[in-house]
Write a protein that holds these residues in place. Structure first.
Motif, mmCIF file in Angstrom:
data_model
loop_
_atom_site.group_PDB
_atom_site.id
_atom_site.type_symbol
_atom_site.label_atom_id
_atom_site.label_comp_id
_atom_site.label_asym_id
_atom_site.label_seq_id
_atom_site.Cartn_x
_atom_site.Cartn_y
_atom_site.Cartn_z
ATOM 1 N N MET A 1 0.916 -1.175 0.057
ATOM 2 C CA MET A 1 0.082 0.028 -0.090
ATOM 3 C C MET A 1 0.909 1.194 -0.027
ATOM 4 O O MET A 1 2.174 1.094 0.666
ATOM 5 C CB MET A 1 -0.960 -0.071 1.066
ATOM 6 N N GLY A 2 0.354 2.319 -0.588
ATOM 7 C CA GLY A 2 1.261 3.565 -0.442
ATOM 8 C C GLY A 2 2.225 3.537 -1.237
ATOM 9 O O GLY A 2 2.379 2.758 -2.123
ATOM 10 N N ASP A 3 3.127 4.498 -1.150
ATOM 11 C CA ASP A 3 4.443 4.789 -1.747
ATOM 12 C C ASP A 3 5.471 3.602 -1.743
ATOM 13 O O ASP A 3 5.677 2.937 -0.726
ATOM 14 C CB ASP A 3 4.981 6.060 -1.258
ATOM 15 N N TYR A 6 8.026 3.122 1.118
ATOM 16 C CA TYR A 6 7.863 2.725 2.341
ATOM 17 C C TYR A 6 7.508 1.231 2.320
ATOM 18 O O TYR A 6 6.715 0.971 2.972
ATOM 19 C CB TYR A 6 6.924 3.755 3.029
ATOM 20 N N LEU A 10 7.343 -0.703 9.311
ATOM 21 C CA LEU A 10 8.134 0.372 10.424
ATOM 22 C C LEU A 10 7.937 -0.021 11.814
ATOM 23 O O LEU A 10 8.802 0.337 12.828
ATOM 24 C CB LEU A 10 7.382 1.599 10.435
ATOM 25 N N THR A 12 9.545 -3.099 13.746
ATOM 26 C CA THR A 12 10.390 -4.344 13.664
ATOM 27 C C THR A 12 10.891 -4.502 14.954
ATOM 28 O O THR A 12 10.867 -3.723 15.992
ATOM 29 C CB THR A 12 11.704 -3.697 12.559
ATOM 30 N N PHE A 121 -1.824 -3.558 10.586
ATOM 31 C CA PHE A 121 -0.992 -2.446 10.544
ATOM 32 C C PHE A 121 0.078 -2.338 11.438
ATOM 33 O O PHE A 121 0.942 -1.453 11.483
ATOM 34 C CB PHE A 121 -2.040 -1.268 11.056
ATOM 35 N N GLY A 126 5.003 0.909 5.589
ATOM 36 C CA GLY A 126 4.720 2.278 5.680
ATOM 37 C C GLY A 126 3.451 2.889 6.730
ATOM 38 O O GLY A 126 3.091 4.052 6.549
ATOM 39 N N VAL A 127 3.142 2.020 7.572
ATOM 40 C CA VAL A 127 1.831 2.305 8.550
ATOM 41 C C VAL A 127 2.547 2.161 9.917
ATOM 42 O O VAL A 127 3.406 1.340 10.438
ATOM 43 C CB VAL A 127 0.908 1.484 8.327
ATOM 44 N N ARG A 128 1.744 2.640 10.837
ATOM 45 C CA ARG A 128 2.095 2.632 12.118
ATOM 46 C C ARG A 128 0.862 1.897 12.647
ATOM 47 O O ARG A 128 -0.178 1.879 12.277
ATOM 48 C CB ARG A 128 2.297 3.856 12.944
ATOM 49 N N PRO A 129 1.056 1.273 14.002
ATOM 50 C CA PRO A 129 0.000 0.603 14.589
ATOM 51 C C PRO A 129 -1.090 1.509 14.969
ATOM 52 O O PRO A 129 -1.022 2.700 15.080
ATOM 53 C CB PRO A 129 0.361 -0.185 15.929
ATOM 54 N N GLN B 127 -1.155 8.099 9.979
ATOM 55 C CA GLN B 127 -0.832 6.703 10.169
ATOM 56 C C GLN B 127 -0.149 6.367 8.903
ATOM 57 O O GLN B 127 0.662 5.114 9.129
ATOM 58 C CB GLN B 127 -2.237 5.826 10.144
ATOM 59 N N ALA B 129 3.197 6.491 6.638
ATOM 60 C CA ALA B 129 4.346 7.264 6.649
ATOM 61 C C ALA B 129 4.972 7.996 5.371
ATOM 62 O O ALA B 129 5.387 9.037 5.279
ATOM 63 C CB ALA B 129 5.522 6.261 6.672
ATOM 64 N N TYR B 130 3.897 7.493 4.164
ATOM 65 C CA TYR B 130 4.615 8.255 3.083
ATOM 66 C C TYR B 130 3.824 9.723 2.829
ATOM 67 O O TYR B 130 4.253 10.541 2.085
ATOM 68 C CB TYR B 130 4.120 7.503 1.737
#
Lengths: 235, 246
Positions: A1-3, A6, A10, A12, A121, A126-129, B127, B129-130
């Motif tokens: 998803m997204g760019d 990323y 994130l 880890t 998530f 590229g996402v945070r919880p 939420q 990051a990009y």
């Protein structure tokens, strides 16, 4: 998803084997407003503090407790915007289940799907919880149920639980007061008393929210007038 | 050794800090204040009024192109406080969304639906990051068919609430203190009172008396639910009324 820049997680592992982002998400939950849920013999009650940032805020425009289906409701502690996302996704999943199986989604199934989203998530790129813990209250063919879902995506069924700022006091209070054969009305009283324990300021129908579901399988949020009645009984 | 501060990235993208905070979102709020503008919104019995400063930094600039007040539809207005560029993309997307809503569902987008849409979009930026959060606080105003005059404020964190009165920008807290005193007993302001409360709040908090071309005022009224930006003449009338009153 997204760019694609990323496309790495994130969240880890740290050298000690912890997923630090999830721990931080739980910290965010722990600094949120207190909420709690109690499973009674004939229903479930969920409740939360509704402290607004200013008296200028129109409290009727804010509803923290939401229904996901006619017989399942949810409350949260943590970040309101993240909660809205989960409510939207859950409602859609409940509808899709209904369209496929022509029956209302069982509570456990919906909880499982919400938890799966929250887990996604913590692993996707590229996402945070999510910075929320949820208390899902429902009544289906398996009776009254109360589940707590955490930012990690793990979920447990509870007889009574609390989350947010005052979690330890609230849980101690609930442990003392909880009985297996509690009626829903008693549970509402206990919920109010638990909220009162750590409440800063004067508790009233304008700064708490209560949702109930009983054998009628209709989840609803109590009106301020009904909350006032319960508050009067508790005094 | 544990990665206590998320490898230092918790300040660069929207991941959690050890205290469970999102620094990028907090910095976005600071960016709103850094614009140096203060805005105020007040909801009356049958109208809503928003006021903001109009600072034209260069005399050579075309004044009419400097604005923070945007009509989204004929009936919905948006006052954007903060980074102008972020505001313009938000307005562009909001206009598109409102038009699609009207087309899809056959009725005008209500105020709270627009506010929720803006807030949900802002949440996505907190939420993923990009994309960074937008450095804008939006005040959305309109007359709702069922609930009457409505004023909503949406912030970079994705929160949105309905307000009886509110403020955003540099002197946000001072303005909110002023407004809390004024609105304490739930007064039901008439249109004139609403506008004058908003303007005098701004004057009091910034401790200066404005000329009509130094502020922008936007209103919606139940008797005529179209979102309107007041002309300098109308602003002058209100300013005169305020100074005569004092």
């Amino acid at each position: 998803m997204g760019d694609s820049q990323y496309s790495f997680s994130l969240t880890t592992f740290s050298p000690s084997g912890k997923l630090v982002q999830i721990e931080h998400a739980l910290t965010a939950v722990g600094s949120g407003q207190t909420s709690l849920g109690i499973k009674a013999a004939n229903g479930v009650v969920i409740a939360t503090e509704k402290k607004l940032p200013s008296i200028l805020v129109d409290e009727s425009s804010v509803q923290k407790i939401q229904s996901l289906t006619p017989n399942i409701g949810v409350v949260y502690s943590g970040m309101g915007p993240d909660f809205r996302v989960l409510v939207r996704k859950s409602r859609k999943q409940a509808e899709q289940y209904h369209r496929l199986y022509k029956e209302p989604i069982p509570v456990t199934q919906l909880v499982r799907e919400i938890a799966a989203v929250m887990q996604e998530f913590t692993q996707s790129g590229g996402v945070r919880p999510f910075g929320v813990s949820l208390l899902v209250a429902g009544f289906d063919d398996n009776g009254a149920q109360l589940y707590q879902v955490d930012p990690s995506g793990s979920y447990f069924s509870w007889k009574a639980s609390a989350m947010g700022k005052n979690v330890s006091n609230a849980k101690t209070f609930l442990e003392k007061r909880y009985t297996d054969d509690m009626e829903l009305d008693d549970a509402v009283h206990t919920a109010i008393l638990t909220l009162k324990e750590g409440f800063e300021g004067q508790i009233s129908s304008k700064n708490i929210e209560i949702g109930i579901i009983s054998t009628d399988k209709q989840f609803r949020v109590l009106t301020p007038a009904e909350i006032d009645d319960y508050l009067a009984e508790v005094e | 050794m544990s990665r206590g501060s998320g490898g230092g990235y918790d300040r660069h993208i929207t991941i959690f800090s050890p205290e469970g905070r999102l620094f990028q979102v907090e910095y976005a709020f600071k960016a709103v204040k850094a614009s140096g503008i203060t805005s105020i919104g007040v909801r009356g019995k049958d109208s809503v009024c928003v006021v903001t400063q109009k600072k034209v930094p260069d005399k050579l600039l075309d004044q009419t192109s400097v604005t923070h007040l945007f009509p989204i539809t004929k009936y919905l207005g948006l006052l954007a406080t903060g980074m102008t560029a972020d505001a313009r993309t938000l307005v562009q997307q909001a206009r598109n969304e409102a038009a699609e809503f009207r087309f899809k569902y056959g009725y005008e987008m209500p105020v709270d639906v627009l506010a929720k849409w803006i807030a949900d979009k802002s949440q996505v930026y907190t939420q993923h990051a990009y994309m960074r959060p937008l450095g804008v606080v939006s005040m959305v105003l309109g007359i709702d068919d069922e609930y009457g005059p409505r004023l909503y404020k949406c912030d970079p964190a994705g929160h949105f609430f309905g307000h009886k009165a509110t403020s955003a920008g540099l002197k946000e807290q001072e303005a909110i203190n002023f407004l809390e005193k004024k609105m304490k007993n739930d007064p039901a302001f008439t249109y004139e009172e609403t506008v004058q409360t908003a303007i005098s709040a701004l004057q009091s908090v910034l401790q200066e008396d404005f000329k009509a071309n130094e502020i922008e005022v936007g209103v919606v009224r139940q008797e005529n639910p179209v979102f309107r930006v007041l002309s300098t003449e109308e602003i002058d009338e209100h300013l005169t009324a305020i100074s005569e009153r004092d």
